[in-house]
Design an enzyme around this catalytic site. Structure first.
Site, PDB file in Angstrom:
ATOM      1  N   THR A  69       0.843  -1.200   0.000  1.00  0.00           N
ATOM      2  CA  THR A  69       0.000   0.000   0.000  1.00  0.00           C
ATOM      3  C   THR A  69       0.877   1.248   0.000  1.00  0.00           C
ATOM      4  O   THR A  69       0.683   2.166  -0.795  1.00  0.00           O
ATOM      5  CB  THR A  69      -0.936  -0.014   1.224  1.00  0.00           C
ATOM      6  OG1 THR A  69      -1.657  -1.242   1.215  1.00  0.00           O
ATOM      7  CG2 THR A  69      -1.905   1.143   1.195  1.00  0.00           C
ATOM      8  N   ARG A 119      -2.425   5.284   7.464  1.00  0.00           N
ATOM      9  CA  ARG A 119      -2.683   3.931   7.994  1.00  0.00           C
ATOM     10  C   ARG A 119      -2.501   3.992   9.497  1.00  0.00           C
ATOM     11  O   ARG A 119      -1.508   4.521  10.000  1.00  0.00           O
ATOM     12  CB  ARG A 119      -1.734   2.908   7.387  1.00  0.00           C
ATOM     13  CG  ARG A 119      -1.846   1.560   8.091  1.00  0.00           C
ATOM     14  CD  ARG A 119      -1.167   0.457   7.366  1.00  0.00           C
ATOM     15  NE  ARG A 119      -1.905   0.090   6.164  1.00  0.00           N
ATOM     16  CZ  ARG A 119      -1.647  -0.983   5.432  1.00  0.00           C
ATOM     17  NH1 ARG A 119      -0.667  -1.789   5.786  1.00  0.00           N
ATOM     18  NH2 ARG A 119      -2.343  -1.274   4.357  1.00  0.00           N
TER      19      ARG A 119
HETATM   20  C1  NCD Z   1      -3.844  -5.716   3.951  1.00  0.00           C
HETATM   21  C2  NCD Z   1      -4.016  -4.789   5.135  1.00  0.00           C
HETATM   22  O1  NCD Z   1      -3.077  -4.101   5.536  1.00  0.00           O
HETATM   23  O2  NCD Z   1      -5.131  -4.734   5.602  1.00  0.00           O
HETATM   24  N1  NCD Z   1      -2.652  -5.508   3.284  1.00  0.00           N
HETATM   25  C3  NCD Z   1      -2.688  -4.627   2.260  1.00  0.00           C
HETATM   26  O3  NCD Z   1      -2.756  -3.443   2.444  1.00  0.00           O
HETATM   27  N2  NCD Z   1      -2.713  -5.125   1.017  1.00  0.00           N
HETATM   28  C4  NCD Z   1      -4.103  -7.132   4.233  1.00  0.00           C
HETATM   29  C5  NCD Z   1      -3.431  -7.758   5.397  1.00  0.00           C
HETATM   30  O4  NCD Z   1      -2.572  -7.170   6.036  1.00  0.00           O
HETATM   31  O5  NCD Z   1      -3.769  -8.910   5.651  1.00  0.00           O
END
Ligand code: NCD
Length: 328
Positions: A69, A119
């Site tokens: 991401t 995030r």
């Molecule tokens: C996901 C997340 O961070 O929610 N990863 C991502 O961004 N592709 C999935 C995960 O961590 O399992």
């Protein structure tokens, strides 16, 4: 009344993305999704990328680990001529370590940049940030809440797969940690937006350990929004006619007791035997990644497995398009 006490709800997109925060996939309607996906396709087919983000700075504020991401947002901004401020692990490396609130951190980075990709380990953090921010916030995962841009790329990837096919009825299987998996939450909501109003509602099969089932209220909400949900308890119940399998990992970081995690982490493993027995030639296999053993490596070679192929590549293009529409 200070700004954090004001009533706030994230704006609806209604085919107009400009300067809006994206907290939940539910802010988009089917027309906004269609617009985003049309523009993503155009961008994917462009040989010389337009410099839509020239002069723009995007802060990538990541309180939780991330590979794809973070890197795909970084690449998306830079490929379109913009630049990024990367703040990783702010709880150790920024004033958050001194006790600064998320709100104050957001107020600060909003003055340096044109958008903030956030995030955070707490559900609702992106909404709190959007409430006080003077620039758009893009939710890149808020705890067990949502991960709307992952859903956008998942929906786009599935849309690419069924393009030109008769999609009267969609059948999909979602496996893993449905309680804590934020990508699953956003993907399911996204399915109600893009396909839920069809004459034949999508049939979604859910498979998870009992303790990691989707919350009851959420199942009911999805049913109200047009999905037909069937909960399975065993791999042997997977119907052979699914259009997609969406496999996910058990979210170790959401467990307070590691022995509980150990018990369920490999409850459902997709290996060659499972694929050969329950798969069909026309489906695709998606996974948001990272995978930690729930799909065996032998599956990667199978052309139906798109997680290291189109799914991951689409992530960058969908994010490029989203940022261009928000900041363009
Ligand atoms: C996901 C997340 O961070 O929610 N990863 C991502 O961004 N592709 C999935 C995960 O961590 O399992």
């Amino acid at each position: 009344m200070n700004s954090s006490q004001k009533a706030y709800s994230p704006p609806k997109f209604k085919e107009d993305f400009s300067n809006k925060s994206l907290v939940s996939i539910s802010q988009l309607d089917m027309y906004s999704l269609a617009l985003l996906f049309k523009k993503t396709k155009e961008l994917k087919n462009t040989s010389v990328l337009p410099q839509f983000l020239k002069g723009k700075i995007v802060t990538l504020l990541f309180y939780e680990p991330s590979s794809r991401t973070r890197a795909s947002f970084d690449a998306a901004v830079k490929r379109l001529g913009g630049d990024t401020i990367l703040v990783e692990n702010p709880l150790q490396n920024s004033s958050a370590a001194k006790g600064e609130t998320l709100e104050d951190t957001i107020r600060t980075f909003a003055t340096y940049s044109d958008a903030i990709v956030l995030r955070h380990p707490e559900k609702g953090a992106a909404e709190r940030a959007a409430k006080v921010s003077t620039v758009p916030i893009i939710n890149a995962g808020d705890g067990i809440g949502e991960h709307p841009t992952q859903a956008l790329l998942d929906l786009y990837t599935f849309g690419e797969h069924v393009e030109g096919k008769d999609t009267e009825e969609i059948n999909g299987l979602i496996v893993g940690d449905l309680k804590n998996g934020r990508t699953v939450h956003s993907f399911l909501k996204g399915l109600t937006i893009s396909w839920g109003k069809q004459n034949t509602p999508p049939k979604i099969y859910l498979l998870s350990p009992y303790e990691l089932r989707l919350e009851r209220w959420f199942v009911h909400e999805l049913e109200r929004e047009g999905l037909t949900i069937t909960e399975l308890t065993d791999i042997s119940e997977i119907p052979y006619y699914c259009d997609f399998w969406y496999w996910t990992r058990v979210q170790k970081e959401r467990f307070s007791d590691i022995t509980e995690y150990q018990k369920v982490k490999h409850a459902f493993v997709l290996d060659k035997k499972v694929l050969d027995t329950y798969g069909n030639p026309d489906m695709i296999i998606m996974h948001p990644l990272p995978r930690v053993g729930e799909i065996t490596e032998e599956i990667d070679e199978d052309p139906r497995a798109v997680y290291f192929r189109s799914q991951i590549q689409n992530g960058m293009y969908v994010r490029m398009t989203l940022l261009s529409l928000i900041l363009g």
